[in-house]
Design a protein around this motif. Structure first.
Motif, short mmCIF file in Angstrom:
data_model
loop_
_atom_site.label_atom_id
_atom_site.label_comp_id
_atom_site.label_asym_id
_atom_site.label_seq_id
_atom_site.Cartn_x
_atom_site.Cartn_y
_atom_site.Cartn_z
N ALA A 1 0.89 -1.22 -0.01
CA ALA A 1 0.06 0.01 0.02
C ALA A 1 0.70 1.27 -0.13
O ALA A 1 0.49 2.38 0.31
N VAL A 2 2.16 1.19 -0.49
CA VAL A 2 3.07 2.32 -0.34
C VAL A 2 2.92 2.79 -1.73
O VAL A 2 3.46 4.12 -1.80
N THR A 3 2.66 2.45 -2.96
CA THR A 3 2.53 2.77 -4.11
C THR A 3 1.64 3.95 -4.27
O THR A 3 1.90 5.17 -4.93
N GLY A 4 0.52 3.93 -3.62
CA GLY A 4 -0.48 4.99 -3.50
C GLY A 4 0.20 6.11 -2.98
O GLY A 4 -0.20 7.26 -3.41
N TRP A 5 0.89 6.02 -1.85
CA TRP A 5 1.35 7.17 -1.07
C TRP A 5 2.40 7.93 -2.12
O TRP A 5 2.46 8.88 -2.15
N LEU A 6 3.30 6.97 -2.54
CA LEU A 6 4.43 7.58 -3.53
C LEU A 6 3.72 8.41 -4.68
O LEU A 6 4.17 9.29 -5.24
N HIS A 7 2.52 7.81 -5.37
CA HIS A 7 1.88 8.37 -6.26
C HIS A 7 1.36 9.86 -5.84
O HIS A 7 1.42 10.66 -6.54
N VAL A 8 0.78 9.88 -4.79
CA VAL A 8 0.28 11.14 -4.09
C VAL A 8 1.36 12.31 -4.02
O VAL A 8 1.37 13.33 -4.56
N LEU A 9 2.69 11.66 -3.78
CA LEU A 9 3.71 12.57 -3.48
C LEU A 9 4.28 13.01 -4.53
O LEU A 9 5.03 14.09 -4.88
N ASN A 10 4.02 12.25 -5.91
CA ASN A 10 4.25 12.74 -7.17
C ASN A 10 3.48 13.58 -8.02
O ASN A 10 3.68 13.96 -9.19
N GLN A 11 2.23 13.68 -7.31
CA GLN A 11 1.50 14.66 -8.14
C GLN A 11 1.59 16.03 -7.59
O GLN A 11 2.23 16.36 -6.50
N PRO A 12 1.24 17.12 -8.44
CA PRO A 12 1.43 18.43 -8.05
C PRO A 12 0.47 18.76 -6.68
O PRO A 12 -0.74 18.04 -6.45
#
Lengths: 313, 515
Positions: free
Chosen positions: A72-83
């Motif tokens: 469930a960390v992929t989603g977290w990294l995705h959020v941090l990579n968004q504007p």
């Protein structure tokens, strides 16, 4: 001269863009990211929330996005990579936090999120056979005399380990991939205690066991508490409890005014009687905590989990 | 039986609305199941919001119909394209696709349908009659007993390793390694991930099955296509045979000849389905392995309807029993049972032992829907199977890329994770190399599936017994019995193999010309 012109154009564009964006927020689509695949409990509740509560978000559309993977960390990294513009919201459970705290070289720290509220929270309830452990005191006495096995998923075992450690005792924690397996082993007498959510506890109590303790920091809904025989809470024994929230957060660099605006809209949605009724019918009632309460609980939860994870390993 | 509650259940079920939703559920289920990557639980999750708006019997009809349809539907693409619609149908590929290539695809699909419906109906009847007994029996299986059950499964499936033991062991070793990638089941710490975060959840079963079975075959056939274009066209012609008037159907005598395999599937599926955490894929492989072990003369694995009957009856026989822990104790034994449980909660009914007294009419309605769903599955499945299989009637040059595209979509659709597509492609290439080297793929898939379950249960047994191996392995009479049975199967296999070799030598002696 040319550089000056470009700079002036960029400045003009920015001066137009930022206030306009701040005024219009939210418009268009807010991406509601969950770090789990389609079909699970988080997915079901997120889609229910998006359908029932969208009208509270100023005309913006709530779009549920699944970004599963890596504990469930992929989603977290995705959020941090968004504007960091307030258009990406992260709705998760303790699962990614447990993953990050279990890793020696975690890709992100659990503090790298701005908590804006809790939508719900589940508890770890310890269910036992009444003839073996009629109450908490007899349970602690037994823990000090002989090894007691407690089965459950990793998150729920953390709740158990947290209170048992504070009671000055220790137990054998047996991790299971699913609650179904741990409850089967409890009913079959292969383990002594089952650490389960309150909704699972309702299926066991009173026929096949009693609720010994609610290890959470957050009280159960009154009707659930009554159905479980009003088990004591961790704080009744002077312990710090551990809740397992469905928390909602944003990229920590998001402008404050947008986070404040979102938190207000989220509160209006989560306290709307129609929305709460829909969640209650769905078997997981809304347990709302506002931004300040949730942020404080989240920080305490991460610290407690950091210690409790060591108890399981 | 509470007669009044049963009458109420009849009134709930035999309405146009309920029967229509049941038909829609089966129709959607067969269609979704036949699309690689979309499993029964995905379909039910997609339909759950719709079920909220329906009456209880309609909602159960929709979801249970979809469940039954999807478990059968997976076999259609397994037989037609060597691409199992869901992992449950992976064991069906061996014989099913070989029959398609022989121009007997229609026979294969009908075998899958009839054995699925037969086993599903039989296991539903068993559930209705003795659900509490099955549930109590399942409770006797703790970590020790489950670990030995996994050992029994591996010994039974040993026959799938093919003629060359070393190659079979190599394949099993690869599967074992792949199964250890991801979070440690006890400490939750990542292992064998090579520092890659995206491997933390391990390798998902859907991309593995699609890669190893479908993509590897298509790479193989694609190369053949480049070498001589006739081969895929030949397969396409075989798929076309499904609809031709001359295509070979399934005779009643052939259907009856599979009674032993269906019996095995019903027995294995009913019991495995009632045990939480194992599921239809394990049941299908176990049933297939037992049938192959017991009936070597039926040439299972070489394009035999008996292999399809064993695998398909094994997976469909889990459908009803999966609900046993939910009905008896309120415990969802599988993801699908959890979703059906969620639908009941949304209708105001909490699954628990109290259901039998508080909502007896709902329990009876559920039983009626379980049985009726099989008849709908038979009718709709028969019509739908051939309609769906028409997708295979594409020109030869397009067939291989179409299946490759389906494999990519299927790998992505299961979790919506792009890394699963890369994983599937890598595993497809691995499978291709294995095929070229004559290494069987079955041991890889089986150890990948079973070894993690075995490890989890072994480590739980050790934790419960505080590290005492004797207690963990032989702490119960049932555990000792299962260990003895595993040993018996190993000895029997060894004896049969030696016997066959001696018979083979004798046969060779007889055939040698006399001087």
């Amino acid at each position: 001269m040319k550089t000056l012109k470009v700079t002036a154009l960029v400045a003009a564009a920015l001066s137009w863009a930022v206030p306009a964006a701040a005024d219009d927020y939210p418009s268009g689509t807010i991406n509601w990211v969950i770090p789990f695949g389609a079909g699970g409990g988080s997915d079901r509740l997120s889609r229910l929330f998006a359908a029932e509560a969208e009208r509270h978000f100023g005309g913006a559309r709530l779009n549920v996005e699944n970004h599963p993977g890596a504990g469930a960390v992929t989603g977290w990294l995705h959020v941090l990579n968004q504007p960091a513009d307030g258009y990406t919201v992260f709705n998760a459970t303790p699962t990614p936090i447990i993953t990050l705290l279990s890793e020696e070289d975690a890709p992100v720290d659990p503090s790298q999120i701005e908590i804006l509220g809790y939508l719900a929270a589940f508890a770890s309830v310890l269910v036992v056979r009444e003839d073996e452990f009629p109450d908490w005191d007899s349970f602690v006495a037994a823990l000090q005399e002989r090894p007691i096995t407690i089965g459950g998923t990793n998150a729920l075992l953390l709740g158990a380990a947290n209170v048992i450690d504070q009671a000055g005792a220790d137990a054998i924690y047996v991790p299971y991939a699913s609650t179904g397996e741990s409850v089967t082993d409890f009913l079959g007498g292969h383990i002594d205690v089952a650490a389960v959510t309150e909704s699972t506890a309702l299926t066991i109590v009173p026929e096949n066991g009693i609720a010994l303790i609610n290890t959470s920091s957050i009280a159960l809904p009154e009707d659930v508490d009554d159905a479980l025989g009003n088990p004591p809470m961790a704080r009744d024994f002077g312990f710090t409890g551990l809740a397992f929230p469905r928390w909602v957060g944003m990229h920590p660099d998001t402008p404050e005014e947008r986070m404040a605006a979102f938190a207000a809209m989220f509160e209006a949605a989560a306290t709307d009687p129609e929305v709460t009724a829909a969640f209650a019918a769905g078997g997981e009632p809304i347990i709302f905590l506002n931004r300040e309460e949730a942020a404080a609980d989240y920080e305490a939860m991460v610290n407690t989990m950091r210690n409790a994870i060591g108890l399981l390993q | 039986m509470q007669i009044e509650a049963f009458h109420d259940a009849l009134a709930l079920v035999f309405t146009v609305e309920t029967l229509a939703w049941l038909a829609i559920g089966v129709f959607l289920g067969v269609g979704l199941g036949a699309i690689p990557g979309l499993t029964a639980s995905t379909g039910i999750a997609l339909m759950l919001p719709l079920s909220f708006t329906l009456e209880i019997a309609g909602a159960l009809g929709l979801l249970i119909g979809l469940y039954k349809g999807a478990v059968f539907g997976g076999s259609i693409s397994a037989i037609s394209f060597a691409t199992p619609g869901a992992p449950d149908s992976a064991a069906t590929v061996y014989d099913g696709y070989k029959l398609t290539k022989q121009g007997k695809g229609r026979k294969a699909i009908l075998t899958a349908l009839y054995s699925s419906v037969t086993a599903d109906t039989a296991s539903d009847i068993v559930v209705i009659l003795v659900a509490p007994t099955i549930a109590l029996l399942a409770l006797q299986f703790g970590p020790t007993e489950r670990l030995w059950l996994m050992v029994v499964a591996i010994t039974l499936l040993g026959t799938l390793s093919g003629r060359h033991l070393a190659k079979g062991m190599l394949s099993a070793g690869i599967g074992l390694f792949l199964g250890t990638i991801g979070a440690d089941p006890v400490s939750n710490v990542a292992r064998n991930t090579f520092g890659q975060d995206w491997l933390r959840d391990g390798i998902h079963l859907v991309p593995l099955v699609i890669g190893i079975f479908a993509m590897s075959q298509m790479l193989d056939q694609g190369l053949e296509l480049l070498r001589r274009k006739r081969v895929p066209e030949r397969v396409q012609e075989r798929l076309a045979d499904l609809f031709g008037k001359k295509s070979e159907g399934l005779t009643f005598r052939e259907y009856l000849s599979c009674w032993r395999e269906m019996g095995i599937g019903i027995g294995v599926g009913t019991f495995v389905g009632a045990l939480p955490g194992l599921g239809a894929t394990v049941a299908a492989f176990m049933s297939y392995g037992i049938a192959k072990q017991l009936f070597p003369q039926k040439r299972i694995g070489e394009g035999s309807i008996h292999g399809i009957a064993a695998a398909e009856s094994g997976n469909n026989a889990t459908v009803g029993p999966t609900l046993v822990p939910l009905l008896a104790f309120g415990i969802p034994g599988s993801a699908t049972a959890a979703l059906i449980g969620a639908a009941l909660i949304l209708q105001g009914i909490t699954p628990s032992p109290r259901m039998f007294t508080l909502h007896a009419e709902v329990i009876y309605a559920l039983f009626l829907i379980l049985i009726l769903g099989n008849f709908f599955n038979l009718g709709i499945g028969r019509a739908f199977a051939f309609v769906y299989a028409r997708l295979g009637q594409v020109p030869g040059e397009v067939l291989v890329p179409v299946i490759m595209l389906m494999a990519v979509i299927g790998a992505f659709a299961a979790r919506g994770d792009a890394s699963d597509v890369y994983m599937m492609l890598g595993l497809g290439f691995l499978g291709f190399l294995m095929r070229r080297a004559g290494i069987p793929e079955a041991p890889l898939v089986i150890t990948f599936l079973i070894a993690p379950l075995l490890e989890e249960n072994l480590r739980r047994a050790l934790l419960i017994n505080r590290g005492d191996w004797g207690g963990a392995l032989f702490g119960s009479a049932l555990g000792i019995g299962l260990a003895g049975f595993a040993l018996f199967v190993i000895l029997l296999t060894f004896k049969l193999n030696v016997g066959r070799r001696i018979a083979g030598i004798g046969h060779a002696e007889e055939e040698r010309p006399k001087r």
